[in-house]
Design a protein around this motif. Sequence first.
Motif, mmCIF file in Angstrom:
data_model
loop_
_atom_site.group_PDB
_atom_site.id
_atom_site.type_symbol
_atom_site.label_atom_id
_atom_site.label_comp_id
_atom_site.label_asym_id
_atom_site.label_seq_id
_atom_site.Cartn_x
_atom_site.Cartn_y
_atom_site.Cartn_z
ATOM 1 N N ALA A 77 -40.955 62.970 10.400
ATOM 2 C CA ALA A 77 -40.438 64.278 9.986
ATOM 3 C C ALA A 77 -41.264 65.407 10.607
ATOM 4 O O ALA A 77 -40.715 66.435 10.993
ATOM 5 C CB ALA A 77 -40.446 64.388 8.461
ATOM 6 N N LEU B 64 -40.068 66.044 14.203
ATOM 7 C CA LEU B 64 -38.738 66.649 14.213
ATOM 8 C C LEU B 64 -38.777 68.107 13.743
ATOM 9 O O LEU B 64 -38.117 68.971 14.323
ATOM 10 C CB LEU B 64 -37.788 65.831 13.339
ATOM 11 C CG LEU B 64 -37.442 64.447 13.886
ATOM 12 C CD1 LEU B 64 -36.767 63.598 12.818
ATOM 13 C CD2 LEU B 64 -36.559 64.566 15.121
ATOM 14 N N CYS B 65 -39.546 68.380 12.722
ATOM 15 C CA CYS B 65 -39.602 69.745 12.191
ATOM 16 C C CYS B 65 -40.287 70.712 13.148
ATOM 17 O O CYS B 65 -39.856 71.864 13.280
ATOM 18 C CB CYS B 65 -40.298 69.752 10.833
ATOM 19 S SG CYS B 65 -39.285 69.018 9.546
ATOM 20 N N GLY C 21 -34.744 65.573 10.517
ATOM 21 C CA GLY C 21 -35.996 65.691 9.768
ATOM 22 C C GLY C 21 -35.792 65.409 8.289
ATOM 23 O O GLY C 21 -36.625 64.764 7.650
ATOM 24 N N ALA D 141 -46.491 67.937 8.088
ATOM 25 C CA ALA D 141 -45.219 68.370 8.674
ATOM 26 C C ALA D 141 -44.839 69.745 8.158
ATOM 27 O O ALA D 141 -44.524 70.651 8.939
ATOM 28 C CB ALA D 141 -44.104 67.363 8.360
#
Length: 180
Positions: free
Chosen positions: A14, A17-18, A37, A145
């Motif tokens: 995550a 992706l974030c 995410g 994240a």
Amino acid sequence: MSPDLAGQTAGLVALGLCVAAFSSKSDDKLLAILVLGNVAFAIQFALFGAWVASAISALIILRILLARRMPRHRGAMIAMLLATLLVATLAWQGPADLVPLAAGLLGTFAMFMLRGIPMRLCLAVAAFLWMVTNAVSGSWGALAAEGFVLVVNLVTILRIARDSRTKGEDARLTCRTARL
């Protein structure tokens, strides 16, 4: 792999992706990458037994898709707000669940009704709330994240504002906000 290690791994996925999502100045790209995410976040919270956070993260996937297809649609926003309240009620474990609930509600409003800098500012507050949720659930990867999301999001806000000034635009005028 133990559930704890799997949860930490999902949090790290995550994270990547974030950071990619919030690095984009494009609202569409931001929202598209956030879908992936939130799949990772939903899995991660489920592995840690944080059921309200998991359910809201899964619901966020639908929210993102609807918000992209139906921007400013109050009926869709209200339906998503009610769905968020419903899943929180069904999975409720205690007062700590108020934090992901607040993050989910704020994010829903931001994604449906705001664009540009105002949307990103609301999402920054939601990211802070998700940081608290991740700290409580013990997910250090997801805590990192959300911390990175917060920092990258704030940097992107500055980039958008700088680009607007460079073009001679008023950033407040280029960001469409809704009146409620």
